[in-house]
Design an enzyme around this catalytic site. Structure first.
Site, mmCIF file in Angstrom:
data_model
loop_
_atom_site.group_PDB
_atom_site.id
_atom_site.type_symbol
_atom_site.label_atom_id
_atom_site.label_comp_id
_atom_site.label_asym_id
_atom_site.label_seq_id
_atom_site.Cartn_x
_atom_site.Cartn_y
_atom_site.Cartn_z
ATOM 1 N N TYR A 85 83.561 -44.425 -3.881
ATOM 2 C CA TYR A 85 84.974 -43.975 -4.246
ATOM 3 C C TYR A 85 85.878 -45.337 -3.887
ATOM 4 O O TYR A 85 85.546 -46.185 -2.695
ATOM 5 C CB TYR A 85 85.304 -42.925 -3.279
ATOM 6 C CG TYR A 85 86.731 -42.454 -3.245
ATOM 7 C CD1 TYR A 85 87.091 -41.399 -4.046
ATOM 8 C CD2 TYR A 85 87.679 -43.096 -2.649
ATOM 9 C CE1 TYR A 85 88.499 -41.183 -4.126
ATOM 10 C CE2 TYR A 85 89.040 -42.831 -2.447
ATOM 11 C CZ TYR A 85 89.480 -41.828 -3.374
ATOM 12 O OH TYR A 85 90.601 -41.426 -3.657
ATOM 13 N N GLU A 111 92.739 -44.296 -8.968
ATOM 14 C CA GLU A 111 91.741 -43.575 -8.079
ATOM 15 C C GLU A 111 90.559 -43.919 -9.060
ATOM 16 O O GLU A 111 90.402 -43.356 -10.163
ATOM 17 C CB GLU A 111 91.815 -42.310 -7.752
ATOM 18 C CG GLU A 111 90.839 -41.672 -7.086
ATOM 19 C CD GLU A 111 91.260 -40.156 -6.668
ATOM 20 O OE1 GLU A 111 91.723 -39.447 -7.569
ATOM 21 O OE2 GLU A 111 91.202 -39.731 -5.394
#
Ligand code: GDP
Ligand code: MN
Length: 397
Positions: free
Chosen positions: A118, A206
């Site tokens: 991530y 993101e």
């Protein structure tokens, strides 16, 4: 301004960030052409069909599917385009899918353990600095990671004067457990990603997941990109990336009319001038037992035309049971606003079916109150804040 995954990836790629490649299509025939072209360009024979909507969690909702042939690309695209896709981030009825991204399959068959990470870039408002947030736990939603294994989320803050320093990029790669060629690739990836964030004037990147393939390539498989609206004037080419179909229809209409409007879930519409007054008016509504249905700042020029537009926009929301107008007449005189309200009301006639409470305070407030009372219209006119609160309570009861 939010972007689709395919648009976000194009921006990343333009700054040298490696991405999972793909081509967008708005019907199943074009999807097949896209897949063929992708095979020519990348050699891939498997594809992922990815619904393009402004919401994450598409995989969980059935909006991301692997296709192992052109026939499957056609079938899956046909199923996904036009569907109402429900994900943990959409409303209960879901969002309509208008396009799919046909992407190369980058999870090689036989790859025992593709590594997913991530990574996001965003502004840390408490320090006023950009930061890179990253985790070894990619592919799942970061809120869950934050709750269950917060020690697996790392932060790297960046000095605005120095930018991302090479040792910081190496530290990130190291904390993700990488070494050798993969570490070098990650350093390149992070460096390019941060440059892209700054140069595109984004307010959020993101990337979940960032993938490490078995041959140690690092690439962005997903991309959520939010551009800073206030910086869009510097990026004329990004302006056309706006997809109005994805945005709240009432907000789009209000913005086009130059009104600052945010749709909320409550039952009392409010029309206010100035953001600070709007916030306290929303508090007032809550204290009166109501819930604000919206935030609407009509700005400095509250004339009849703007007031009418404001009423019309507020009334598009069927949940509205009352409207509270709370305007401070500083530059604009209260009697002029009152006249605006009276004119707007007369113009709209039967379109207004809910009680209206008007509080005008400031220059010529008394004249304004009289003007509204003399109009004979069913508008409750008050001067004090508390009176306004009591009136809201009364009409909701
Ligand atoms: P999101 O669910 O909206 O976050 O969409 P993503 O783009 O993150 O895709 C969801 C999931 O699909 C990813 O976490 C991957 O596990 C999977 N996925 C994405 N690309 C590929 C691919 O090329 N091959 C395979 N097998 N799975 C993929
Ligand atoms: Mn994702």
């Amino acid at each position: 301004m939010n972007l689709h995954e395919y648009q976000g990836k194009e921006i990343l790629s333009s700054f040298g960030v490696r991405i999972q490649r793909g081509i967008v299509a708005d019907n199943h025939k074009k999807a097949v052409d896209a897949a063929k072209q992708l095979t020519t360009e990348t050699g891939t024979s498997w594809y992922v069909v990815k619904a393009q909507i402004h919401a994450g969690g598409r995989g969980k909702g059935g909006g991301v599917k692997l296709a192992k042939s052109l026939q499957e690309v056609e079938k899956i695209s046909n199923d996904i385009i036009g569907m109402m896709l429900k994900t943990p981030q959409t409303s209960a009825e879901g969002k309509k899918v208008n396009q799919v991204l046909i992407a190369e399959d980058v999870y090689y068959p036989g790859d025992s353990e593709p590594e997913e990470y991530y990574m996001s870039v965003l502004l840390n408002r408490s320090t006023g600095r950009n930061m890179i947030m990253y985790s070894t736990e990619g592919g799942m939603d970061i809120e869950t990671v934050a709750e269950e294994t917060p020690h697996l989320i790392f932060h790297e803050e960046i000095d605005p004067a120095l930018g991302l320093l090479p040792f910081q990029a190496r530290k990130i790669a190291f904390n993700l457990g990488l070494s050798g060629g993969a570490l070098k690739e990650m350093v390149k990836f992070v460096t390019a990603l941060y440059t892209a964030y700054v140069k595109s004037d984004s307010s959020l990147f993101e990337i979940n997941p960032v993938l490490k393939t078995s041959d140690s390539k690092i690439l962005a498989v997903d991309a959520k990109v939010t551009l800073d609206d206030s910086a869009l004037y510097r990026h004329k080419d990004y302006m056309e990336l706006r997809d109005l179909r994805e945005e709240n229809a009432i907000e789009v209409e209000a913005n086009a009319a130059g009104l600052n409007y945010v749709d909320l879930d409550g039952n009392v519409g409010c029309m206010v001038n100035g953001a600070g007054l709007a916030m306290s008016t929303m508090d007032l509504i809550k204290q009166s037992g109501g819930e604000p249905a919206n935030f609407l700042d009509v700005g400095g020029t509250a004339d009849a035309e703007r007031v009418e537009k404001g009423f019309r926009i507020i009334l598009r929301d069927p949940a509205v049971k009352a409207i509270l107008v709370n305007i401070f007449g500083g530059i604009v005189r209260c009697d002029r606003v009152a006249q605006g309200i009276v004119d707007a009301y007369k113009n709209m006639g039967d379109d207004i079916k809910v009680p209206i409470i008007v509080r005008l305070q400031g220059t010529n407030a008394i004249e304004a109150k009289k003007l509204i009372e003399d109009s004979g219209l069913p508008v409750h006119s008050v001067v004090e804040f508390q009176e306004a609160a009591d009136k809201v309570q009364e009409v909701l009861a």
